[in-house]
Each structure stands twice: as structure tokens, then as C-alpha cells.
Design an enzyme around this catalytic site. Structure first.
Site, PDB file in Angstrom:
ATOM      1  N   CYS A 135     -12.635  36.005 -22.030  1.00  0.00           N
ATOM      2  CA  CYS A 135     -11.417  36.276 -21.437  1.00  0.00           C
ATOM      3  C   CYS A 135     -10.237  35.321 -21.749  1.00  0.00           C
ATOM      4  CB  CYS A 135     -11.607  36.282 -19.702  1.00  0.00           C
ATOM      5  SG  CYS A 135     -12.298  34.897 -19.218  1.00  0.00           S
ATOM      6  N   GLN A 162      -7.767  28.463 -15.321  1.00  0.00           N
ATOM      7  CA  GLN A 162      -8.598  29.805 -15.078  1.00  0.00           C
ATOM      8  C   GLN A 162      -8.952  30.266 -13.807  1.00  0.00           C
ATOM      9  OE1 GLN A 162     -10.431  28.432 -19.208  1.00  0.00           O
ATOM     10  NE2 GLN A 162     -11.608  30.060 -18.275  1.00  0.00           N
ATOM     11  N   ARG A 264     -10.676  25.119 -14.264  1.00  0.00           N
ATOM     12  CA  ARG A 264     -10.656  26.128 -13.118  1.00  0.00           C
ATOM     13  C   ARG A 264      -9.705  25.717 -12.023  1.00  0.00           C
ATOM     14  NH1 ARG A 264     -12.918  30.321 -14.069  1.00  0.00           N
ATOM     15  NH2 ARG A 264     -14.958  29.500 -14.606  1.00  0.00           N
ATOM     16  N   HIS A 271      -5.737  34.464 -15.598  1.00  0.00           N
ATOM     17  CA  HIS A 271      -5.855  33.135 -16.410  1.00  0.00           C
ATOM     18  C   HIS A 271      -4.519  32.809 -16.711  1.00  0.00           C
ATOM     19  CE1 HIS A 271     -10.179  33.108 -15.756  1.00  0.00           C
ATOM     20  NE2 HIS A 271     -10.612  33.221 -16.892  1.00  0.00           N
TER      21      HIS A 271
HETATM   22  N1  HSE Z   1     -15.647  32.137 -19.138  1.00  0.00           N
HETATM   23  C1  HSE Z   1     -14.775  32.573 -18.481  1.00  0.00           C
HETATM   24  C2  HSE Z   1     -14.247  31.811 -17.084  1.00  0.00           C
HETATM   25  C3  HSE Z   1     -14.978  34.182 -18.085  1.00  0.00           C
HETATM   26  O1  HSE Z   1     -15.308  31.263 -16.948  1.00  0.00           O
HETATM   27  O2  HSE Z   1     -13.382  31.950 -16.646  1.00  0.00           O
HETATM   28  C4  HSE Z   1     -14.289  35.120 -19.124  1.00  0.00           C
HETATM   29  O3  HSE Z   1     -15.056  35.130 -20.480  1.00  0.00           O
END
Ligand code: HSE
Length: 369
Positions: A135, A162, A264, A271
């Protein structure tokens, strides 16, 4: 009529996919077969061909009866089923949201507004496996892919913000539970003193009773600079995907270095990414803006001013839409070849479901069905 099997349509990405397919009328002209891993024989959605019940997602014969299979069931399912299905002689088209098959030589990563020609070449070569991209990479390329295509990127760093959705539905729910716990003491003992409120919230964050089964740590009021597993060299796998998938999506040869830190944050489904792009030459901001704005109908340049940025370049503004704004465009202090940019996109739409449904459309037009 093309027989299209859907697997994992009840999960979060699958639900968004179904919603989008309904909105765009994608079910008309196809024979939709709904599969299940847990409720075989149960009632299928109304689009199910002939009102048929749910078929068994573990039954290779039933799967092989489809011309196209679209899976949002996850990587484990793909690992279990894809190999045996191909070995059984199935020559249909497999469209997948999971990362399992992405980097295989006989698979194309799909993001058609950016790599439509790579997809067409794949179809012409007889490739039958199409995987949605990571993503973060897909959303970055929706934003600034035009610069790569113009050969203007010497290297790029991407610092990501993210959303919880990238880690799954349960993580989103846990984030909201954490939010609720965080404000609870302040609700009970209201205070106008910021330091006092800070002490209360910090206590909640550090309390063993904060729900954190999913994340293992508090995400609320915090940021987590580690996504996915570690890789040799100090990167995380999420960071590794940045360059690997960009190279494959665009068919770049030689590859362009892309790297950064993936983080995150406590947003739900958008995102965001702060980019530093080393251009191959000094290009005017006006030319860059024109290039990005004209790249496709979803990418929009946001003027680099406070009002426009705060109203249009945030997860709040973008969530639930297909818009991919790019803003904060300006030359950095390092020199005229260094471009700063910020972009936001919905992780569940362009980051997951949308490329899959569009691939089905592309396939139908390729096959004339
Ligand atoms: N790996 C991504 C995430 C999710 O952890 O945000 C979408 O590929």
C-alpha cells in the site's frame, strides 16, 4: 460470460472491494462465484451467479471452474492454494491483494494509472498472475510516479506515517479502544492543567491494563517506527519493499534507490509520506506541479500554503476517497535538485482494493468479455 471467483470478500479489504465493485457496476456482465473458507454452503451475496450458495475456497476443483480468481484472503491462503491450483493445470487469471506472489518473475504488480503499459505487456506475454502492490509503495507512486516515469528521480527517501488499517481490522479496533482508555481519566477528573492531563494520559499509556494485544504497545499518543519484520542491513521489510516494488512496478532498469523509515501512527486508514527527492536535474517547481497534476485524474497538487495544506493534505481530508493529493512541494536547502513533497492516500482504496477491481476491468477488455 467470464466466471469470476471471489475469495476473502468478507474481510476488510474484501468488503471495500465489493463496495467499489458495486459502485462501479463491475458485477454486470460477469458470473460471480463467492467462495468461503468458513461458511461453505451458506448464503452468498445477491450478486452470486444464479443465487448459488458459497463454494469451498479450499476445493481446487471448484476454484478451477473459474476463469478469474480474486483473493483478498491473505498470504497464508495464497501460499496454500495457489501452487497446487497451478500444478493441477489451472490456467486462469489470479488477482491477489497479498504480497506472496508479488516479486515472482511470472507475476505483475498492478497499479494501472502508473504502470498500465507494464500490465498490457504482461497480458500480451500471457502472464496470468497479477498482485496488488504494497500500500505504501502504491500510494507513493500514485502521488509522484510521474517523476519516475520522466526519468527525473536520481534517488528518493520516504518517511512514512502509516495508518492502523495497514496492519488489519483488529488493529484499527484496538487503536480506538486505546483512544477511549486514554481519555477516560480526564473524563472522570476533568482538568484545565495540561501537565496534569499529560500525567494522567501517560499513566494510561504505561498501564498494563491498556488494551494492546494487537500492537503489543500503545499506539495511541505514540508512534511506532517499526513495521513488519527485520531485514539484513537494518531495514524493516516494509522499508525494503519501497525500492523492490517501485523497481518492479515501473520496470526500472537500472533501479532507482528508494529508502526511508516506515512508521505506524494513530490514524485509521490513510497512509501519508514525507518525501525527499533528489532530481536528476534542476526542474522548475511549476513544471513539476504540472507533471504531477496531469498524471492521472486522482492525483492533485495542493498549493504549498498553510490553508490548502491543512484542509486538503491530511488523512481526515482524504479518508474514504480515491484522491491522492501531493503537496508541500518546494526545493530543499540542500540545493535546486532536491525536492520536498508530502502525499496522502487511502490505504484500503488505492492501497489495496482499487487496483484489483480495475485489473478485472482491464482483463475483461483484453479478453473481449
Ligand atoms: N504493510 C502495510 C502496512 C500494509 O503495514 O501498513 C499494506 O501493504
Amino acid at each position: 460470460m467470464l466466471r469470476v471467483g471471489l475469495i476473502g470478500w468478507r474481510g476488510m479489504v474484501g468488503s471495500v472491494l465489493l463496495e467499489r465493485m458495486r459502485e462501479e457496476g463491475d458485477f454486470s456482465g460477469i458470473e460471480a462465484i463467492f467462495f468461503s473458507t468458513s461458511n461453505v454452503g451458506g448464503a452468498a451475496p445477491q450478486e452470486s451467479a444464479g443465487g448459488a450458495a458459497l463454494q469451498n475456497a479450499g476445493d481446487l476443483k471448484q476454484l478451477a471452474g473459474c476463469d478469474v480468481l480474486i483473493s483478498c484472503q491473505g498470504g497464508e491462503y495464497t501460499t496454500e492454494v495457489y501452487g497446487p491450483l497451478r500444478q493441477s493445470g489451472w490456467r486462469g487469471y489470479w488477482i491477489d491483494a497479498a504480497s506472496t506472489l508479488r516479486m515472482k518473475d511470472d507475476a505483475v504488480i498492478i497499479l494501472d494509472p502508473v504502470n498500465g503499459s507494464v500490465i498490457q505487456q504482461g497480458l500480451a506475454k500471457g502472464i496470468r498472475t497479477y498482485a496488488g502492490g504494497n500500500c505504501t509503495v502504491s500510494l507513493m507512486l500514485m502521488g509522484v510516479g510521474a517523476l519516475f516515469q520522466a526519468g527525473l528521480v536520481e534517488w528518493m527517501t520516504t518517511m512514512t506515517y502509516q495508518a492502523a488499517s495497514g496492519a488489519g481490522a483488529a488493529k484499527m479496533l484496538e487503536l480506538v479502544s486505546q483512544m477511549d482508555c486514554l481519555v477516560d481519566p480526564v473524563r472522570k477528573t476533568p482538568s484545565e492543567n495540561a501537565l496534569e492531563v499529560d500525567r494522567m494520559t501517560m499513566q494510561v499509556q504505561r498501564s498494563p491494563s491498556l488494551p494492546k494485544q494487537e500492537f503489543g504497545v500503545p499506539l495511541v499518543g505514540s508512534v511506532l517506527p517499526w513495521i513488519d519484520r527485520g531485514m539484513p542491513g537494518g531495514q524493516t521489510r516494509e522499508e525494503w519493499k519501497g525500492m523492490a516494488e517501485t523497481t518492479k512496478i515501473l520496470g526500472l532498469d537500472p533501479p532507482v534507490p528508494v529508502d526511508g523509515i516506515c512508521v505506524r501512527v494513530g490514524t485509521m486508514r490513510c497512509h501519508s509520506q514525507a518525501l525527499c527527492i533528489k532530481l536528476t536535474k534542476d526542474v522548475s517547481l511549476r513544471d513539476i506541479e504540472q507533471m504531477l497534476d496531469g498524471a492521472n485524474q486522482w492525483t492533485r497538487v495542493i498549493p504549498n500554503d498553510k490553508q490548502s495544506t491543512l484542509h486538503c493534505l491530511t488523512p481526515t481530508a482524504v479518508s474514504g476517497t480515491l484522491n491522492v493529493p501531493v503537496g508541500r512541494l518546494h526545493k530543499l536547502n540542500m540545493g535546486p535538485e532536491f525536492l520536498g513533497a508530502f502525499t496522502v492516500g487511502d490505504q484500503l482504496l488505492w492501497g489495496a482494493a482499487e487496483p484489483l477491481r480495475r485489473m478485472l476491468r482491464i482483463l475483461r477488455s483484453h479478453l473481449g468479455k
